[in-house]
Scaffold this active site. Sequence first.
Site, PDB file in Angstrom:
ATOM      1  N   HIS A  15      30.067  39.690  40.874  1.00 31.27           N
ATOM      2  CA  HIS A  15      30.246  40.675  39.803  1.00 31.27           C
ATOM      3  C   HIS A  15      29.030  41.602  39.697  1.00 31.27           C
ATOM      4  CE1 HIS A  15      31.096  42.565  35.976  1.00 31.27           C
ATOM      5  NE2 HIS A  15      29.891  42.200  35.577  1.00 31.27           N
ATOM      6  N   HIS A  41      28.138  46.010  39.718  1.00 29.31           N
ATOM      7  CA  HIS A  41      27.111  46.881  39.119  1.00 29.31           C
ATOM      8  C   HIS A  41      26.146  47.515  40.129  1.00 29.31           C
ATOM      9  CE1 HIS A  41      28.144  46.077  34.937  1.00 29.31           C
ATOM     10  NE2 HIS A  41      28.206  44.782  35.203  1.00 29.31           N
ATOM     11  N   GLU A  60      32.192  48.526  31.976  1.00 30.75           N
ATOM     12  CA  GLU A  60      32.809  47.323  32.528  1.00 30.75           C
ATOM     13  C   GLU A  60      34.293  47.511  32.879  1.00 30.75           C
ATOM     14  OE1 GLU A  60      31.303  44.670  33.504  1.00 30.75           O
ATOM     15  OE2 GLU A  60      29.423  44.575  32.370  1.00 30.75           O
ATOM     16  N   SER A  94      35.024  44.207  40.422  1.00 28.58           N
ATOM     17  CA  SER A  94      34.630  42.915  40.999  1.00 28.58           C
ATOM     18  C   SER A  94      35.701  41.852  40.782  1.00 28.58           C
ATOM     19  CB  SER A  94      33.306  42.453  40.382  1.00 28.58           C
ATOM     20  OG  SER A  94      33.444  42.283  38.980  1.00 28.58           O
TER      21      SER A  94
HETATM   22 FE   LIG Z   1      28.976  43.219  33.937  1.00 27.65          FE
END
Ligand SMILES: [Fe+2]
Length: 287
Positions: A153, A158, A199, A218
Amino acid sequence: MASPTVDHAAVYDLPADHPGVSDLAYRARRAAIAEVGRRHRRGQPIPDVEYTPAEDEVWRVVSHELARKHERYACRAYREGAAAVTLPTERVPQLREVDARVHGLTGFHIEPVPGLVPTREFYGSLAERVFRSTQYIRHHSVPFYTPEPDIVHEIIGHANMLGNPVFADLYELAGQASLRSRSDAALDFFSRVFWFTIEFGVVWEDGELRTYGAGLLSSYGEIEVFRDAEIRPWDIVAMGSLDYDITRYQPVLFAAESFDRVVDELSSFFAGYDDEDHARRLAAAGR
Ligand SMILES: [Fe+2]
């Protein structure tokens, strides 16, 4: 990723629904990797983790599958960031190398942490252009699922974004907004906007709904179905006021009509946000 309620004593505990909860070897491994993050001090070199062949295999499987899905579902700015970062695909990357790569592109640092970071700390670091990342990887029995942020993730979601200067600047502005959110209510509103944009944000691009949200980018399963969610129009107050459940696919998402609008509106929201702005926005919306 931030959690509102985590304290450091709980860092090595796993929730009952974690796929690795009864696998003692996995738990020991996860704790040993977390320990590397716990010991790290800012400014010092990030020590390497020796990942096992099984861990490298999880990364290989997930990163290949996600890369295919990104072609269809990720927005252009994310794909550009990922192309610039060029993560390894056959083994778990070391944070040391991801940090060097991302820092060379946008000046953002990636810093190891042992687990979830208290909300204000996590967001506050973004103002210093530091993204705090876990290093352990999800359980091998379910490579496409994790109930907690893991290195898949953090890095595929990110760090790839942070390879694009447009996102790097947005993250920094978000960090500054969090520091000006002195009341818990203002921080809570900010966190929800962060959730529904950084997100889980979606955007119209060439007639298709695509995502720039690290949570969707992700998530092997959710990225295939986010277009089925209830798609609401871009609205900061609506995002900042809506409850969400982190344990299920998001039933509601907010779409911007263009990526330029995401950047313009999110930048100006973050740049002008503080306790007073929070109160003004709620009053203007009659809440
Ligand atoms: Fe996150």
